[in-house]
Design an enzyme around this catalytic site. Structure first.
Site, PDB file in Angstrom:
ATOM      1  N   ARG A   1      41.650  47.722  44.225  1.00  0.00           N
ATOM      2  CA  ARG A   1      41.179  47.267  42.908  1.00  0.00           C
ATOM      3  C   ARG A   1      41.919  46.006  42.477  1.00  0.00           C
ATOM      4  O   ARG A   1      41.336  45.109  41.867  1.00  0.00           O
ATOM      5  CB  ARG A   1      41.356  48.358  41.844  1.00  0.00           C
ATOM      6  CG  ARG A   1      40.503  49.603  42.076  1.00  0.00           C
ATOM      7  CD  ARG A   1      38.996  49.421  41.832  1.00  0.00           C
ATOM      8  NE  ARG A   1      38.211  48.908  42.913  1.00  0.00           N
ATOM      9  CZ  ARG A   1      37.787  49.573  44.003  1.00  0.00           C
ATOM     10  NH1 ARG A   1      38.127  50.819  44.213  1.00  0.00           N
ATOM     11  NH2 ARG A   1      37.033  48.985  44.894  1.00  0.00           N
TER      12      ARG A   1
ATOM     13  N   GLU B   1      40.525  43.232  44.407  1.00  0.00           N
ATOM     14  CA  GLU B   1      39.231  42.919  43.806  1.00  0.00           C
ATOM     15  C   GLU B   1      39.407  42.102  42.520  1.00  0.00           C
ATOM     16  O   GLU B   1      38.670  41.132  42.284  1.00  0.00           O
ATOM     17  CB  GLU B   1      38.492  44.225  43.509  1.00  0.00           C
ATOM     18  CG  GLU B   1      37.117  44.067  42.928  1.00  0.00           C
ATOM     19  CD  GLU B   1      36.469  45.419  42.685  1.00  0.00           C
ATOM     20  OE1 GLU B   1      35.312  45.571  43.102  1.00  0.00           O
ATOM     21  OE2 GLU B   1      37.104  46.306  42.086  1.00  0.00           O
TER      22      GLU B   1
ATOM     23  N   SER C   1      55.650  32.381  38.962  1.00  0.00           N
ATOM     24  CA  SER C   1      56.590  32.945  39.921  1.00  0.00           C
ATOM     25  C   SER C   1      56.426  34.453  40.083  1.00  0.00           C
ATOM     26  O   SER C   1      56.216  35.180  39.117  1.00  0.00           O
ATOM     27  CB  SER C   1      58.022  32.656  39.467  1.00  0.00           C
ATOM     28  OG  SER C   1      58.954  33.265  40.337  1.00  0.00           O
TER      29      SER C   1
END
Length: 156
Positions: free
Chosen positions: A96, A99, A122
């Site tokens: 996920r 995604e 960072s």
């Protein structure tokens, strides 16, 4: 003296031992983290092989998990980071996030550059927080805060 790993294998093996001890002792990562002086996210990442722990924190978690001196020392070594070998993750939870970056990565990049200029956020000077909150429509929501220092690109 600070030591560095050249392979993920030792820390991966230690992470397996840590998860087994955590399960056997029925501890949460929050309970293991208590007394380290670190965030639960940082300590969890370290226990899973992604960060070195300071000596004091390594002693605290080693005592809670009944880890030997060698394991305690290994927790203090700089690991070979990166926990997703072979490209696209297959674990549904990790996927996920992959995604999310696939869908929103270019948006994040565009908005960061628009607001800050050319540079990066960072992952070294970084904080992570996860909170469970009630969803007004029922169930729960995960509020995930990624807090990284902006580092501008420097021409040379």
């Amino acid at each position: 003296m600070t030591q560095s790993q050249h392979s993920q294998s030792p820390r991966e093996a230690l992470a397996e031992r840590i998860v087994e001890a955590k399960t056997r002792k029925n501890l949460t990562f929050e309970q293991i983290n208590e007394g380290t002086g670190l965030s639960v996210a940082f300590t969890t990442a370290a226990l899973l092989g992604q960060h070195p722990l300071p000596a004091d924190a390594a002693r605290v978690v080693a005592a809670k998990l009944d880890l030997d001196d060698d394991a305690q020392r290994l927790l203090q070594t700089i690991p070979v980071r990166g926990s997703i070998p072979g490209g696209v993750p297959t674990d549904p939870t990790i996927y996920r996030f992959y995604e999310i970056v696939q869908v929103y990565g270019s948006t994040l990049k565009a908005l960061i550059h628009e607001q800050f200029g050319d540079g990066i956020v960072s992952a070294i000077n970084f904080k992570l927080d996860i909170k469970k909150v009630d969803d007004p429509e029922g169930g729960s929501r995960a509020v995930i805060t990624l807090d990284g220092k902006y580092l501008p690109t420097k021409p040379f």
